[in-house]
Design an enzyme around this catalytic site. Structure first.
Site, PDB file in Angstrom:
ATOM      1  N   LYS A  25      41.269  98.965  27.164  1.00 12.19           N
ATOM      2  CA  LYS A  25      40.831 100.072  26.260  1.00 12.19           C
ATOM      3  C   LYS A  25      39.468 100.448  26.200  1.00 12.19           C
ATOM      4  CE  LYS A  25      41.682  99.926  21.840  1.00 12.19           C
ATOM      5  NZ  LYS A  25      40.363 100.484  21.086  1.00 12.19           N
ATOM      6  N   ASP A  62      47.046 102.635   4.029  1.00 10.06           N
ATOM      7  CA  ASP A  62      47.747 103.151   5.571  1.00 10.06           C
ATOM      8  C   ASP A  62      48.476 104.398   5.207  1.00 10.06           C
ATOM      9  OD1 ASP A  62      48.011 101.195   8.335  1.00 10.06           O
ATOM     10  OD2 ASP A  62      49.320 103.070   8.110  1.00 10.06           O
ATOM     11  N   CYS A 115      42.814  95.321  23.381  1.00 12.80           N
ATOM     12  CA  CYS A 115      41.116  95.413  23.490  1.00 12.80           C
ATOM     13  C   CYS A 115      40.460  95.662  24.915  1.00 12.80           C
ATOM     14  CB  CYS A 115      40.622  94.274  22.762  1.00 12.80           C
ATOM     15  SG  CYS A 115      41.516  94.170  21.059  1.00 12.80           S
TER      16      CYS A 115
HETATM   17  C1  UGA Z   1      39.494  90.122  22.643  1.00 12.39           C
HETATM   18  C2  UGA Z   1      38.151  89.293  22.363  1.00 12.39           C
HETATM   19  O1  UGA Z   1      38.354  87.987  22.901  1.00 12.39           O
HETATM   20  C3  UGA Z   1      37.969  89.445  20.764  1.00 12.39           C
HETATM   21  O2  UGA Z   1      36.653  88.580  20.906  1.00 12.39           O
HETATM   22  C4  UGA Z   1      37.738  90.814  20.266  1.00 12.39           C
HETATM   23  O3  UGA Z   1      37.426  90.770  19.045  1.00 12.39           O
HETATM   24  C5  UGA Z   1      38.912  91.619  20.636  1.00 12.39           C
HETATM   25  O4  UGA Z   1      39.398  91.592  22.083  1.00 12.39           O
HETATM   26  C6  UGA Z   1      38.790  92.850  20.095  1.00 12.39           C
HETATM   27  O5  UGA Z   1      38.045  93.667  20.952  1.00 12.39           O
HETATM   28  O6  UGA Z   1      39.268  93.296  19.160  1.00 12.39           O
HETATM   29  P1  UGA Z   1      42.192  89.676  22.233  1.00 12.39           P
HETATM   30  O7  UGA Z   1      42.006  90.932  23.081  1.00 12.39           O
HETATM   31  O8  UGA Z   1      42.569  89.285  21.042  1.00 12.39           O
HETATM   32  O9  UGA Z   1      40.630  89.444  21.785  1.00 12.39           O
HETATM   33  O10 UGA Z   1      42.466  88.564  23.241  1.00 12.39           O
HETATM   34  P2  UGA Z   1      41.682  87.330  24.049  1.00 12.39           P
HETATM   35  O11 UGA Z   1      41.850  85.991  23.821  1.00 12.39           O
HETATM   36  O12 UGA Z   1      40.435  87.623  24.466  1.00 12.39           O
HETATM   37  O13 UGA Z   1      42.698  87.571  25.589  1.00 12.39           O
HETATM   38  C7  UGA Z   1      42.639  88.677  26.335  1.00 12.39           C
HETATM   39  C8  UGA Z   1      43.354  88.743  27.403  1.00 12.39           C
HETATM   40  O14 UGA Z   1      42.811  87.790  28.444  1.00 12.39           O
HETATM   41  C9  UGA Z   1      44.760  87.907  27.330  1.00 12.39           C
HETATM   42  O15 UGA Z   1      45.716  88.645  28.058  1.00 12.39           O
HETATM   43  C10 UGA Z   1      44.616  86.482  27.763  1.00 12.39           C
HETATM   44  O16 UGA Z   1      45.659  86.144  28.663  1.00 12.39           O
HETATM   45  C11 UGA Z   1      43.579  86.981  29.142  1.00 12.39           C
HETATM   46  N1  UGA Z   1      42.755  85.452  29.708  1.00 12.39           N
HETATM   47  C12 UGA Z   1      41.885  85.125  28.680  1.00 12.39           C
HETATM   48  C13 UGA Z   1      42.888  85.238  30.769  1.00 12.39           C
HETATM   49  O17 UGA Z   1      43.507  85.716  31.698  1.00 12.39           O
HETATM   50  N2  UGA Z   1      42.158  84.259  31.155  1.00 12.39           N
HETATM   51  C14 UGA Z   1      41.081  83.531  30.306  1.00 12.39           C
HETATM   52  O18 UGA Z   1      40.242  82.661  30.686  1.00 12.39           O
HETATM   53  C15 UGA Z   1      41.255  84.054  28.908  1.00 12.39           C
END
Ligand code: UGA
Length: 447
Positions: free
Chosen positions: A275, A38, A272
């Site tokens: 963006k 890094d 994620c």
């Molecule tokens: C997300 C994807 O789930 C991963 O598969 C992917 O690899 C990742 O992006 C990435 O592109 O690197 P992440 O951003 O860590 O993962 O988080 P999530 O668990 O997907 O949650 C995202 C958002 O959605 C959170 O703010 C969560 O509170 C919200 N969410 C999730 C809801 O409001 N309702 C739901 O039913 C599920």
């Protein structure tokens, strides 16, 4: 040709963020030899001392374990990570530009560095989420700038499906592994790299590179679509006196829909979905495709947050000088990441109209302090609730879900809970004299 299955692969990882660092420790854990690099020396110093520079469950223990195994080292010198490596993972940041397009400057620089220092035939793997077509750009950059090395440098795509807060588990036990390749060397090398996983039955899907790049964007966009869909259903439920939790449960029982990602709330955040959606929308439009749904997903997400803001105003009447406790600041539990966190967007809206806002978060309180100076923060949930006119559930941390309602009722100025994540049972709150305003469910107002 590639390596024999079961062989230890020498892996260089460029960028030690959420994806890069998890890749470093999990690749070392299955027996590969890994050097992480890094350009920020402070991060490398922390990692070398066994301390991740961000919070992620299970990461610190695995980092320490792999450092002592001798298979994992870190360096600020990219040359050390690159020379001798058979696989080079590019996991640098791809932040959004003002246009929504992904900024790929760091990817280009990383590729140039790899091409400069690589000493043997190797695969340059796009691990960061990048728009379709990036690999062609990478190929062109190498061919033009390093023609003498070009034949030995293969380009592949291997998008990550890690969720923050579950990243180590997701990397060790993925649903599937996706690799986009265009040469036998890449195919064989990545098969060997992932043989510790495929031997245990994890499916390895091999596609061309453009398909792999696009599949990642399609997955994230579809997950965001599910969330925005249920949030829009929640708005209708609220107005129609219906219950979105029951609607989602019923929908999820249809195997074609599935039960996941149908939790209504105040919207998605994180580095994620927001963006990637912007980047996917931009890519589709550059390719001349009318993919309007992508825009609507983001619009519905903003609307979910606006509804919470409007609801608080409706409940509290004037927002000026009202003390509002935001319970949870990270974009979801299990992480200290507050990028695009709905809680912070809500805090800014409330502060702008003169509310006195305090945020509780067990791990992100300190980080947020410098981002929004007018937002008071604490790691003690009862301190946040002291004198509050309203508590807003923004992140479903254990401390929030397991709140001692009697104690909360004692310290709050007005017993009002707005539940942006539907974590509470309304009747229990009523028993303690609270008025409860969930998302997409009937409200319970105590007299
Ligand atoms: C997300 C994807 O789930 C991963 O598969 C992917 O690899 C990742 O992006 C990435 O592109 O690197 P992440 O951003 O860590 O993962 O988080 P999530 O668990 O997907 O949650 C995202 C958002 O959605 C959170 O703010 C969560 O509170 C919200 N969410 C999730 C809801 O409001 N309702 C739901 O039913 C599920």
């Amino acid at each position: 040709m590639g390596l024999e299955s079961g062989e230890c692969v020498k892996v260089g990882v460029i960028g030690t963020g959420h994806v890069g660092l998890v890749t470093c420790v999990t690749m070392a854990a299955v027996g590969h030899e890994v050097v992480g690099t890094d350009n920020e020396a402070e991060k490398i110093d922390l990692l070398t001392a066994g301390r991740p520079w961000f919070f992620e469950p299970a990461l610190e223990d695995l980092l320490k374990e792999q450092l002592s195994s001798g298979r994992l080292t870190f360096s600020t010198e990219p040359q050390q990570a690159i020379e001798d490596s058979q696989v080079l993972m590019i996991s640098v940041g791809t932040p959004p530009r003002a246009s929504g397009e992904a900024n790929l400057v760091a990817v280009e620089k990383a590729v140039q560095t790899v091409a400069r220092y690589a000493t043997k035939e190797c695969v340059i793997v796009e691990k960061s989420t990048v728009p379709t077509g990036t690999a062609s750009r990478v190929r062109l950059t190498i061919d033009r700038m390093y023609p003498q090395n070009a034949a030995d440098l293969h380009v592949a795509s291997n998008p990550e499906f890690l969720r923050e807060g579950h990243a180590v588990q997701d990397a060790m036990e993925p649903d599937r592994i996706l690799v986009g390749v265009d040469s036998d060397f890449s195919r064989e090398t990545l098969r060997t790299l992932y043989s510790p996983w495929t031997r245990t039955g994890v499916p390895l899907v091999e596609t061309d590179i453009a398909t792999a790049e696009l599949a990642k964007h399609a997955c994230n966009a579809f997950l965001a679509l599910k969330i925005s869909f249920i949030n829009s259903v929640a708005e209708v439920c609220e107005r129609a006196d219906a219950d979105v939790v029951k609607v989602a449960e019923l929908m999820g029982m249809d195997a074609r829909i599935g039960p996941h990602f149908l939790n209504a709330g105040m919207g998605y955040g994180g580095s994620c979905f927001p963006k990637d959606l912007m980047a996917f929308e931009r890519l589709a439009s550059q390719l001349g495709c009318d993919f309007g749904i992508l825009h609507e997903i983001a619009r519905a997400n903003e609307r979910a947050l606006d509804r919470v803001f409007e609801k608080i105003g409706d409940i509290l009447w004037n927002l000026e000088d009202k003390r509002i406790a935001l319970l949870g600041l990270a974009f979801k539990p299990g992480t200290d990441d507050t990028r695009f966190a709905p809680a912070l967007a809500l805090a800014e809206k409330l502060i702008a109209v003169g509310s006195d806002v305090i945020g509780f978060d067990p791990v992100a309180a300190e980080i947020v302090r410098s981002d929004i100076p007018d937002l008071a923060t604490t790691t003690n949930i009862y301190e946040a609730l002291e004198g509050a006119d309203c508590a807003v559930v923004c992140t479903e941390w254990d401390e929030v879900v397991g709140l001692d309602l009697r104690r909360a009722a004692e310290v709050m100025n007005q017993k009002v809970v707005v539940d942006g994540r539907n974590v509470f049972e309304g009747e229990k709150l009523r028993e303690h004299g609270f008025s409860y305003f969930p998302t997409g469910r009937p409200r319970i107002v105590s007299e």
